[in-house]
Design a protein around this motif. Structure first.
Motif, PDB file in Angstrom:
ATOM      1  N   ALA A 129      51.651  48.754  35.043  1.00 62.30           N
ATOM      2  CA  ALA A 129      52.802  49.080  34.200  1.00 62.30           C
ATOM      3  C   ALA A 129      53.302  50.478  34.537  1.00 62.30           C
ATOM      4  O   ALA A 129      52.775  51.150  35.422  1.00 62.30           O
ATOM      5  N   ASP A 130      54.318  50.894  33.783  1.00 62.85           N
ATOM      6  CA  ASP A 130      54.824  52.260  33.871  1.00 62.85           C
ATOM      7  C   ASP A 130      54.022  53.125  32.904  1.00 62.85           C
ATOM      8  O   ASP A 130      53.687  52.694  31.803  1.00 62.85           O
ATOM      9  N   TYR A 131      53.742  54.349  33.336  1.00 58.52           N
ATOM     10  CA  TYR A 131      52.980  55.295  32.523  1.00 58.52           C
ATOM     11  C   TYR A 131      53.740  56.616  32.465  1.00 58.52           C
ATOM     12  O   TYR A 131      54.565  56.912  33.331  1.00 58.52           O
ATOM     13  N   ILE A 132      53.454  57.395  31.444  1.00 57.58           N
ATOM     14  CA  ILE A 132      54.051  58.715  31.292  1.00 57.58           C
ATOM     15  C   ILE A 132      52.971  59.666  30.812  1.00 57.58           C
ATOM     16  O   ILE A 132      52.060  59.263  30.078  1.00 57.58           O
ATOM     17  N   ASN A 133      53.060  60.914  31.215  1.00 60.59           N
ATOM     18  CA  ASN A 133      52.108  61.928  30.793  1.00 60.59           C
ATOM     19  C   ASN A 133      52.283  62.184  29.295  1.00 60.59           C
ATOM     20  O   ASN A 133      53.396  62.153  28.783  1.00 60.59           O
ATOM     21  N   LYS A 134      51.186  62.433  28.606  1.00 55.53           N
ATOM     22  CA  LYS A 134      51.222  62.662  27.153  1.00 55.53           C
ATOM     23  C   LYS A 134      52.153  63.802  26.779  1.00 55.53           C
ATOM     24  O   LYS A 134      52.762  63.791  25.711  1.00 55.53           O
ATOM     25  N   SER A 135      52.282  64.786  27.640  1.00 60.36           N
ATOM     26  CA  SER A 135      53.098  65.957  27.316  1.00 60.36           C
ATOM     27  C   SER A 135      54.575  65.773  27.670  1.00 60.36           C
ATOM     28  O   SER A 135      55.401  66.585  27.249  1.00 60.36           O
ATOM     29  N   ASP A 136      54.926  64.726  28.426  1.00 59.68           N
ATOM     30  CA  ASP A 136      56.318  64.498  28.826  1.00 59.68           C
ATOM     31  C   ASP A 136      57.077  63.673  27.798  1.00 59.68           C
ATOM     32  O   ASP A 136      56.482  62.974  26.975  1.00 59.68           O
ATOM     33  N   THR A 137      58.405  63.740  27.877  1.00 65.88           N
ATOM     34  CA  THR A 137      59.277  63.001  26.971  1.00 65.88           C
ATOM     35  C   THR A 137      60.011  61.916  27.747  1.00 65.88           C
ATOM     36  O   THR A 137      60.572  62.182  28.809  1.00 65.88           O
ATOM     37  N   LEU A 138      60.004  60.713  27.217  1.00 67.03           N
ATOM     38  CA  LEU A 138      60.690  59.577  27.827  1.00 67.03           C
ATOM     39  C   LEU A 138      62.141  59.561  27.348  1.00 67.03           C
ATOM     40  O   LEU A 138      62.401  59.609  26.147  1.00 67.03           O
ATOM     41  N   ILE A 139      63.077  59.501  28.289  1.00 69.33           N
ATOM     42  CA  ILE A 139      64.499  59.415  27.952  1.00 69.33           C
ATOM     43  C   ILE A 139      64.855  57.935  27.851  1.00 69.33           C
ATOM     44  O   ILE A 139      64.678  57.175  28.800  1.00 69.33           O
ATOM     45  N   VAL A 140      65.329  57.516  26.682  1.00 67.17           N
ATOM     46  CA  VAL A 140      65.670  56.118  26.420  1.00 67.17           C
ATOM     47  C   VAL A 140      67.157  56.042  26.087  1.00 67.17           C
ATOM     48  O   VAL A 140      67.630  56.765  25.223  1.00 67.17           O
ATOM     49  N   LYS A 141      67.864  55.162  26.792  1.00 68.58           N
ATOM     50  CA  LYS A 141      69.288  55.020  26.488  1.00 68.58           C
ATOM     51  C   LYS A 141      69.485  53.940  25.428  1.00 68.58           C
ATOM     52  O   LYS A 141      68.761  52.951  25.384  1.00 68.58           O
ATOM     53  N   VAL A 142      70.471  54.177  24.575  1.00 68.83           N
ATOM     54  CA  VAL A 142      70.797  53.289  23.469  1.00 68.83           C
ATOM     55  C   VAL A 142      72.227  52.802  23.672  1.00 68.83           C
ATOM     56  O   VAL A 142      73.129  53.605  23.911  1.00 68.83           O
ATOM     57  N   ALA A 143      72.439  51.484  23.576  1.00 68.36           N
ATOM     58  CA  ALA A 143      73.780  50.915  23.761  1.00 68.36           C
ATOM     59  C   ALA A 143      74.716  51.450  22.693  1.00 68.36           C
ATOM     60  O   ALA A 143      74.421  51.388  21.506  1.00 68.36           O
ATOM     61  N   ASP A 144      75.850  51.964  23.131  1.00 71.68           N
ATOM     62  CA  ASP A 144      76.813  52.562  22.211  1.00 71.68           C
ATOM     63  C   ASP A 144      77.773  51.547  21.597  1.00 71.68           C
ATOM     64  O   ASP A 144      78.526  51.861  20.685  1.00 71.68           O
ATOM     65  N   MET A 145      77.747  50.315  22.116  1.00 70.89           N
ATOM     66  CA  MET A 145      78.612  49.250  21.600  1.00 70.89           C
ATOM     67  C   MET A 145      78.055  47.910  22.061  1.00 70.89           C
ATOM     68  O   MET A 145      77.077  47.861  22.784  1.00 70.89           O
TER      69      MET A 145
END
Length: 186
Positions: A129-145
């Motif tokens: 799977a995809d992993y991220i470091n505990k100290s990093d922030t994941l950028i998630v996009k949200v549909a605007d419409m």
């Protein structure tokens, strides 16, 4: 004919030496010893890499609602930052509708790392799977419409004659010597 004066012990030593050489050569090429050699070289050369303990698996949030994704990310312990995103390229004939507030993230973010067994990672205790470091922030996009897939087929179900009109270029922009044309290829 003259008789050679060979010591008696050589009659015993030569066949013993030949047997010893035969046993050594046979043991070198026996299946059990080659397996043991292969095992030794495998363990010394192919130590599976361990996924760092400070990495968190990113749950599958693709095309889920913001509320669902937020709950999954919080449960996993992933820090997240939501940004408004455009999902126009994500709609297709397979995903025909993406409602407002649907989320997804870009796997090519600098902080996201994909771990798989094919890359030599030890996946016995982890999933691919995809992993991220505990100290990093994941950028998630949200549909605007709401995003809807618009096919090129007629809505009344009739077939369209594409022999003349569909493949003819339509001028989109023609000014100052620059001309842009668009062709509909269905």
């Amino acid at each position: 004919m003259k008789k050679l004066n060979i010591p008696r012990w050589t009659y015993i030593a030569i066949p013993l030496l030949a047997c010893l050489i035969f046993v050594v050569i046979a043991s070198l090429f026996s299946p059990s010893s080659t397996d043991a050699k292969n095992k030794d070289t495998k363990t010394t050369q192919e130590h599976p890499k361990k996924i760092p303990v400070d990495m968190i698996e990113i749950p599958d949030i693709s095309l889920k609602s913001k509320e669902e994704a937020d709950a999954l990310l919080k449960q996993a312990g992933v820090k997240v930052q939501y940004v408004t995103g455009n999902f126009a390229d994500d709609v297709s004939e397979y995903t025909t509708f993406i409602p407002k507030n649907t989320v997804d993230y870009d796997e090519s973010q600098k902080s996201v790392k994909h771990y798989s067994s094919g890359d030599g990672w030890d996946m016995e205790a982890f999933t691919e799977a995809d992993y991220i470091n505990k100290s990093d922030t994941l950028i998630v996009k949200v549909a605007d419409m709401d995003y809807k897939y618009r096919s090129t087929d007629n809505t009344d179900g009739s077939s369209k004659d594409t022999s003349n009109t569909t493949f003819q270029p339509t001028t989109v922009y023609d000014e100052g010597g620059i001309k842009l044309e668009q062709t509909n290829w269905n």
